[in-house]
Every structure is written in structure tokens, then in C-alpha cells.
Design a protein around this motif. Structure first.
Motif, PDB file in Angstrom:
ATOM      1  N   ASN A 104       2.831 -10.236   2.912  1.00  0.00           N
ATOM      2  CA  ASN A 104       1.440  -9.811   2.778  1.00  0.00           C
ATOM      3  C   ASN A 104       1.220  -8.929   1.558  1.00  0.00           C
ATOM      4  O   ASN A 104       0.120  -8.920   0.983  1.00  0.00           O
ATOM      5  N   GLU A 105       2.240  -8.175   1.152  1.00  0.00           N
ATOM      6  CA  GLU A 105       2.084  -7.235   0.050  1.00  0.00           C
ATOM      7  C   GLU A 105       2.644  -7.744  -1.278  1.00  0.00           C
ATOM      8  O   GLU A 105       2.189  -7.338  -2.343  1.00  0.00           O
ATOM      9  N   PHE A 106       3.632  -8.634  -1.237  1.00  0.00           N
ATOM     10  CA  PHE A 106       4.297  -9.083  -2.450  1.00  0.00           C
ATOM     11  C   PHE A 106       3.884 -10.486  -2.887  1.00  0.00           C
ATOM     12  O   PHE A 106       4.416 -10.992  -3.878  1.00  0.00           O
ATOM     13  N   SER A 107       2.968 -11.116  -2.179  1.00  0.00           N
ATOM     14  CA  SER A 107       2.554 -12.467  -2.556  1.00  0.00           C
ATOM     15  C   SER A 107       1.133 -12.459  -3.103  1.00  0.00           C
ATOM     16  O   SER A 107       0.348 -11.547  -2.845  1.00  0.00           O
ATOM     17  N   ALA A 108       0.836 -13.494  -3.902  1.00  0.00           N
ATOM     18  CA  ALA A 108      -0.485 -13.608  -4.518  1.00  0.00           C
ATOM     19  C   ALA A 108      -0.767 -15.076  -4.804  1.00  0.00           C
ATOM     20  O   ALA A 108       0.139 -15.920  -4.824  1.00  0.00           O
ATOM     21  N   ASN A 126       3.105  -1.857 -12.189  1.00  0.00           N
ATOM     22  CA  ASN A 126       1.994  -2.035 -13.125  1.00  0.00           C
ATOM     23  C   ASN A 126       2.216  -3.202 -14.073  1.00  0.00           C
ATOM     24  O   ASN A 126       1.400  -3.452 -14.964  1.00  0.00           O
ATOM     25  N   HIS A 127       3.324  -3.912 -13.902  1.00  0.00           N
ATOM     26  CA  HIS A 127       3.597  -5.104 -14.699  1.00  0.00           C
ATOM     27  C   HIS A 127       2.494  -6.123 -14.457  1.00  0.00           C
ATOM     28  O   HIS A 127       1.931  -6.219 -13.357  1.00  0.00           O
ATOM     29  N   ALA A 128       2.181  -6.901 -15.468  1.00  0.00           N
ATOM     30  CA  ALA A 128       1.089  -7.875 -15.367  1.00  0.00           C
ATOM     31  C   ALA A 128       1.284  -8.827 -14.188  1.00  0.00           C
ATOM     32  O   ALA A 128       0.312  -9.219 -13.529  1.00  0.00           O
ATOM     33  N   ARG A 129       2.537  -9.178 -13.893  1.00  0.00           N
ATOM     34  CA  ARG A 129       2.787 -10.107 -12.799  1.00  0.00           C
ATOM     35  C   ARG A 129       2.463  -9.492 -11.438  1.00  0.00           C
ATOM     36  O   ARG A 129       2.218 -10.201 -10.473  1.00  0.00           O
ATOM     37  N   ALA A 130       2.492  -8.173 -11.351  1.00  0.00           N
ATOM     38  CA  ALA A 130       2.239  -7.498 -10.078  1.00  0.00           C
ATOM     39  C   ALA A 130       0.785  -7.097  -9.894  1.00  0.00           C
ATOM     40  O   ALA A 130       0.418  -6.562  -8.846  1.00  0.00           O
ATOM     41  N   ALA A 176      -1.845  -8.645  -9.192  1.00  0.00           N
ATOM     42  CA  ALA A 176      -2.556  -9.244  -8.058  1.00  0.00           C
ATOM     43  C   ALA A 176      -2.058  -8.734  -6.709  1.00  0.00           C
ATOM     44  O   ALA A 176      -2.560  -9.161  -5.673  1.00  0.00           O
ATOM     45  N   CYS A 177      -1.078  -7.834  -6.737  1.00  0.00           N
ATOM     46  CA  CYS A 177      -0.498  -7.324  -5.494  1.00  0.00           C
ATOM     47  C   CYS A 177      -0.561  -5.804  -5.473  1.00  0.00           C
ATOM     48  O   CYS A 177       0.465  -5.132  -5.673  1.00  0.00           O
ATOM     49  N   PRO A 178      -1.740  -5.236  -5.242  1.00  0.00           N
ATOM     50  CA  PRO A 178      -1.875  -3.773  -5.275  1.00  0.00           C
ATOM     51  C   PRO A 178      -1.044  -3.051  -4.232  1.00  0.00           C
ATOM     52  O   PRO A 178      -0.791  -1.849  -4.361  1.00  0.00           O
ATOM     53  N   GLY A 179      -0.619  -3.759  -3.184  1.00  0.00           N
ATOM     54  CA  GLY A 179       0.170  -3.116  -2.142  1.00  0.00           C
ATOM     55  C   GLY A 179       1.673  -3.168  -2.383  1.00  0.00           C
ATOM     56  O   GLY A 179       2.449  -2.681  -1.559  1.00  0.00           O
ATOM     57  N   ALA A 180       2.109  -3.756  -3.516  1.00  0.00           N
ATOM     58  CA  ALA A 180       3.537  -3.948  -3.768  1.00  0.00           C
ATOM     59  C   ALA A 180       4.286  -2.616  -3.833  1.00  0.00           C
ATOM     60  O   ALA A 180       5.358  -2.472  -3.258  1.00  0.00           O
ATOM     61  N   LYS A 216       3.512   0.306  -2.503  1.00  0.00           N
ATOM     62  CA  LYS A 216       3.560   0.933  -1.189  1.00  0.00           C
ATOM     63  C   LYS A 216       4.590   0.248  -0.298  1.00  0.00           C
ATOM     64  O   LYS A 216       5.331   0.910   0.440  1.00  0.00           O
ATOM     65  N   ASP A 217       4.656  -1.093  -0.362  1.00  0.00           N
ATOM     66  CA  ASP A 217       5.586  -1.799   0.510  1.00  0.00           C
ATOM     67  C   ASP A 217       7.016  -1.630   0.035  1.00  0.00           C
ATOM     68  O   ASP A 217       7.943  -1.558   0.856  1.00  0.00           O
ATOM     69  N   TYR A 218       7.220  -1.535  -1.283  1.00  0.00           N
ATOM     70  CA  TYR A 218       8.562  -1.266  -1.779  1.00  0.00           C
ATOM     71  C   TYR A 218       9.036   0.096  -1.281  1.00  0.00           C
ATOM     72  O   TYR A 218      10.185   0.252  -0.850  1.00  0.00           O
ATOM     73  N   GLU A 219       8.138   1.068  -1.318  1.00  0.00           N
ATOM     74  CA  GLU A 219       8.487   2.403  -0.828  1.00  0.00           C
ATOM     75  C   GLU A 219       8.739   2.382   0.673  1.00  0.00           C
ATOM     76  O   GLU A 219       9.592   3.127   1.178  1.00  0.00           O
TER      77      GLU A 219
END
Length: 235
Positions: free
Chosen positions: A77-81, A112-116, A118-122, A124-127
Motif C-alpha cells: 500500500n505504501e511502496f507501490s504506485a 525524495n527520489h523522483a521514482r518515489a 508517487a509514494c508519499p507513504g514510503a 513512513k513505512d520504511y521507518e
């Protein structure tokens, strides 16, 4: 302590189960793990991971302890786009060159990488995975302090953790202190691939996990099952 991080077998994602091939992979895996023994078994709550752990649990007559934080659905849910083709996938599932070419894989603000984008929750979920990993490893006797671990209760246990590709690669990047973009771009996990980390009990009271093997599928060869990566490339 040896920590075995294991991806589930060949899945049927729609029904969260294993294909007949995945079941055979799990059975072959149990024979591989039986060679040296397992003391404790942990698993994601998702059925494909539990089913992969089941043959090993039966061999050793151990319970499968569920770890909710290993749930791939949360990470998805957090790492996909949605990509350019309209398909939803992990944001880092792209040619490795897209992550490696600009050198941004080492940046501390990788989220903040361009690829990320679309995943604003990445972040938070990594943490979340970082914190859950630290709590899990501390329960096993090792407390994280920066990039090393304080040995609280030295042991020689063999711990098996059955999880997934997304959670597994993210978890390993934290355990090994490798920037996540670099890890995602450079490492994969095969179905029932076994990664072994050694927490050596040094006399100074500190340790850092060392990767002894990564995504090993020797049990697949021994069982004469197809040696392919995720039903694709022959290896």
C-alpha cells in the motif's frame, strides 16, 4: 545467532496461496533446513508465507509465530504506485539503471527520489519496518545501536523468518545498513530463497549481522525442480 530470512514459495496472489510448484518448493526447503536445525519459526500473517513455513514447522514440531509487521499488504500500500502503463507495481520495480545512473541511491533522503514521488507513504513505512525490525531483533537478544547491535543475550539459535520480496528486501537493507534504493536496485529474492545473516557473539559485546548467503535455492536444485528466477530467467 543465525537469522534465516526466507521468501514464500511460488504463489497464487489472487487467492494468497501456493501453486503445486510452490508447495514442492516449500517441502524441499524444509529438507534443506533440516540439515542443521531451526529453533524458532516466525512468519508474515499472509497465507502464502504461512504455507511455506508449514513443512518446516512440521519437521521440527515448532509453532509458526505470526509477526504482523511482516505483512506484505501493508508495504504494498505504501511502496507501490501506478506506472506509465497504468499498472500498479512497486515504485522501485524499474530498470536498475533508473535508480543507479544519477548516483542518488546513496542519498539519505532517498524517499525524495523522483521514482518515489508517487509514494508519499514510503518514508513512513520504511521507518515502520525499521522500528519493527529493531524490536524483533531485540526480543531475540540483540539491541540496535546505530549500525551495530549490543549483545544483550548471546545465543546460538537458528531463527527462520518467512516473509516476502518487498518486506524482505526492505528489511535486509536496514539490517545490513545498505541504502534502500541501492539494495532494491541490486538485489532480488527468489521463491523460497534463503538469506542467512550471522550475528556473531563478539567478546566486546557488540555485533553486526553479516550476510553468509543471499537468496540461496540449492534445495530447488536438490529436489530437481526448475532452476528459474520467479518463473522467468533460468539460473
Amino acid at each position: 545467532m543465525l537469522l534465516y530470512i526466507i521468501r514464500h514459495g511460488d504463489p497464487i496472489y489472487q487467492t494468497d496461496s501456493l501453486t503445486p510448484k510452490g508447495t514442492r518448493q516449500a517441502e524441499a526447503l524444509s529438507r534443506r533446513l533440516a540439515a542443521n536445525g531451526i529453533d524458532e519459526i516466525y512468519s508474515s500473517p499472509l497465507n502464502r508465507a504461512v504455507l511455506t513455513a508449514k513443512p518446516t514447522a512440521e519437521v521440527f514440531k515448532l509453532d509458526v509465530n505470526i509477526e504482523e509487521w511482516m505483512n506484505e499488504d501493508i508495504a504494498w500500500n505504501e511502496f507501490s504506485a501506478v506506472n506509465e502503463d497504468g499498472d500498479r507495481n512497486w515504485f522501485y520495480s524499474c530498470p536498475s539503471t533508473e535508480l543507479l545512473v544519477d548516483g542518488d541511491v546513496l542519498r539519505p533522503d532517498w524517499y525524495n527520489h523522483a521514482r518515489a514521488a508517487a509514494c508519499p507513504g514510503a518514508k513512513k513505512d520504511y521507518e515502520r519496518i525499521q522500528a519493527a525490525s529493531d524490536g524483533f531483533i531485540q526480543r531475540l537478544g540483540y539491541r540496535r545501536e546505530g549500525n551495530v547491535y549490543r549483545i544483550l543475550e548471546p545465543n546460538q539459535k537458528r531463527i527462520a523468518a518467512f516473509c516476502h520480496h518487498g518486506v524482505g528486501t526492505t528489511w535486509l537493507s536496514h539490517l545490513l545498513s545498505i541504502p534502500p534504493l541501492l539494495f532494491w536496485a541490486s538485489f532480488n529474492l527468489a521463491h523460497t530463497g534463503v538469506t542467512v545473516l550471522h550475528f556473531e557473539n563478539h567478546t566486546d559485546g557488540r555485533t553486526s549481522p553479516k550476510c553468509l548467503i543471499h537468496s540461496d535455492i540449492s534445495h530447488i536444485y536438490e529436489a530437481r525442480l526448475p532452476m528459474v528466477y520467479n518463473n522467468g530467467t533460468r539460473i
